[in-house]
Structures are given as C-alpha cells and as structure tokens.
Motif scaffolding. Structure first.
Motif, PDB file in Angstrom:
ATOM      1  N   ARG A 212      36.426  23.343  38.348  1.00 65.31           N
ATOM      2  CA  ARG A 212      35.793  24.079  37.252  1.00 65.31           C
ATOM      3  C   ARG A 212      35.302  23.159  36.139  1.00 65.31           C
TER       4      ARG A 212
ATOM      5  N   ASN B 261      48.741  17.922  26.957  1.00 68.06           N
ATOM      6  CA  ASN B 261      49.396  19.201  27.256  1.00 68.06           C
ATOM      7  C   ASN B 261      50.545  19.509  26.308  1.00 68.06           C
TER       8      ASN B 261
ATOM      9  N   GLY C  72      41.363  36.006  35.170  1.00 69.72           N
ATOM     10  CA  GLY C  72      42.508  35.532  34.407  1.00 69.72           C
ATOM     11  C   GLY C  72      42.977  34.131  34.727  1.00 69.72           C
ATOM     12  N   VAL C  73      42.317  33.449  35.654  1.00 69.58           N
ATOM     13  CA  VAL C  73      42.738  32.085  35.991  1.00 69.58           C
ATOM     14  C   VAL C  73      42.263  31.127  34.896  1.00 69.58           C
ATOM     15  N   ASP C  74      43.176  30.316  34.369  1.00 69.83           N
ATOM     16  CA  ASP C  74      42.881  29.393  33.280  1.00 69.83           C
ATOM     17  C   ASP C  74      42.284  28.104  33.844  1.00 69.83           C
ATOM     18  N   PRO C  75      41.061  27.738  33.429  1.00 69.00           N
ATOM     19  CA  PRO C  75      40.471  26.493  33.935  1.00 69.00           C
ATOM     20  C   PRO C  75      41.321  25.258  33.645  1.00 69.00           C
ATOM     21  N   VAL C  76      42.037  25.262  32.523  1.00 71.37           N
ATOM     22  CA  VAL C  76      42.886  24.107  32.190  1.00 71.37           C
ATOM     23  C   VAL C  76      43.999  23.953  33.221  1.00 71.37           C
ATOM     24  N   THR C  77      44.559  25.056  33.659  1.00 69.74           N
ATOM     25  CA  THR C  77      45.580  25.021  34.699  1.00 69.74           C
ATOM     26  C   THR C  77      45.006  24.493  36.006  1.00 69.74           C
TER      27      THR C  77
END
Length: 259
Positions: free
Chosen positions: A52, A113, A77-82
């Motif tokens: 991403r 982080n 709901g998926v976090d790009p940072v994750t």
C-alpha cells in the motif's frame, strides 16, 4: 513468519488512469520472485501496491484483492501502517536516515512506532538485524557513527537491516542494486538468497542476469504503448521464462530484442 502473496484481478489506478490491469499472481512463502519488463510497464507500481505504499500519492487506489495468506490487505478497516509493518520495502537507492547513527537507523522502525524497550533488548535487535544483513562484522565498532558514512553497498545492507529489524513477513525490493558496483551487487544478491530462508521476497530488476541468479519465479510485464496499462504477460519458473517462455513477447524481451 513469511506469507504467501496472492493478487486476484488486481487493477491499480492513479486517479482515473489505470496503471496496471488485471494481475493474477500467487507468490509462495520463502521464495524470491522477480518482476521484469520494460520501463513504464507497471512493475514498481505493482510492487508498491503490495504494501500500500503507492497510496502515498493522491488518488491512488486498487480494485480486486491482494491477499497475505488469506487476509485481504485492502479489506475494510485494514490499517496501511499495519500492512507496511508486515511488508517491508527496500528502495532503489540506499536511504539511511542521514541524521541517525547506524544503531539508530536499525531501530528507526521501533522509534516511529513508539515502542519501548530496554537497552539490552535494543542491543540484541541491532546485532540480530545487522547480522541478518551480513553487516555486523563491518560496523560493530562504529555503531554510533552516521549511517550515511558507509559505502553505497553497506548503506543498502543497512537499509535491509532496518527492514528486517521489525520482523516483517514479506520484503519488497525495488531495483536494490541499480546504484551499486558489481562487488556490492554480489553481496546483496548473496544476502537475498539467505533472506529467502525466512522471508517472502519480490524484487523488481532490469538486470536479466540478476533475475536469473536470485529468483525461483519470474513475472514478465509489458505495455502496449504510452498511456496503456501495464499487464502481466507471463509468470512461471525463472528457468522457463529465460529458456522456454510460452509467450512471444516474453521471448523477445529476454532475448534482448526490445526493452
């Protein structure tokens, strides 16, 4: 650690422009897959979509599915940072943080982080990551010196150490040797072979010999013309792509007739 990557009918857009069209590909865990093809055919765009990273550009989006094992990284709901913590990236030119020491560069992901750890824990992470990047013996006595003071090849291995320090499951490499001399290139290629034991790796390269040396599978991309989307033309074992491709476009490219 190490996950499969599966693209299903993946289209990558920049605004209204379709950059990569209908990619279907499955990359096995603990393998190296090379993306090859002429400039502008969507190799790097696809690579950046795998974590991403392309979304840092306004209007970038995808249609279709991109799975890490069974999890769609573009799901609601998926976090790009994750996602980026699970799928690390090594860029074309070495980019150690210039104001940070070698040690601080390795620990940069944890600092960003907000992770807390003891000095001994940090020491272990630094040593493990630098050993994993085959750099420990060269820098262990100067960890407090700037990372930018290393040679180009050492800087690229430092960037790889920074990537592996946070324990990703996939490593993406965008022409990691294009700015390096032959000796440094060999060191990176040897390192890729070692990293494959733990990580799933996808690498964009314009160097046909490099693709043949480091990868088990090769994906050939092409483009019909300016303004057209890049397409995956053929995906097979690397030996097949270079010795017995099934598509005439692939054969012409790997034999040097264009590109």
């Amino acid at each position: 650690m190490s996950k499969s990557i599966t693209a299903k009918d993946l289209n990558v857009y920049y605004g209204d422009f379709l950059a990569v069209q209908e990619v279907n590909i499955n990359i096995a865990p603990r393998s190296v897959t090379a993306f090859i093809g002429p400039s502008g055919c969507g190799k790097t765009t696809l690579l950046r979509s795998l974590n991403r990273m392309h979304e840092v550009l306004p209007g970038a989006r995808v249609e279709g599915q991109l799975l890490l094992d069974d999890d769609n990284i573009y799901g609601p709901g998926v976090d790009p940072v994750t996602v980026r913590s699970m799928v690390g990236m090594v860029f074309q030119r070495p980019n150690p943080f210039p104001t940070m020491s070698i040690r601080e560069n390795v620990l940069a992901g944890y600092k960003l982080n907000g992770s807390r750890m003891s000095k001994s824990q940090a020491d272990d992470i630094v040593e493990d990551a630098l050993r994993g990047a085959n750099l420990w013996n060269e820098v262990k006595d100067r960890l407090g010196k700037p990372g930018s003071g290393l040679s180009g090849g050492q800087q690229q291995r430092l960037c790889i150490a920074r990537t592996v320090a946070v324990k990703p499951e996939v490593i993406l490499m965008d022409e990691p040797c294009s700015a390096l001399d032959p000796i440094s290139t060999l060191a990176i290629e040897d390192l890729i072979s070692e990293l494959q034991q733990e990580y799933t790796i996808a690498i964009v390269t314009h160097n046909m010999q490099q693709a043949a040396r480091v990868s088990q599978k090769t994906a050939f991309f092409n483009i019909a013309g300016t303004g057209k989307p890049g397409k995956l033309i053929e995906y097979a074992d690397t030996s097949t792509i270079f010795n017995n491709p099934s598509n005439q476009q692939t054969e012409r490219y790997v034999s040097g007739q264009f590109g």
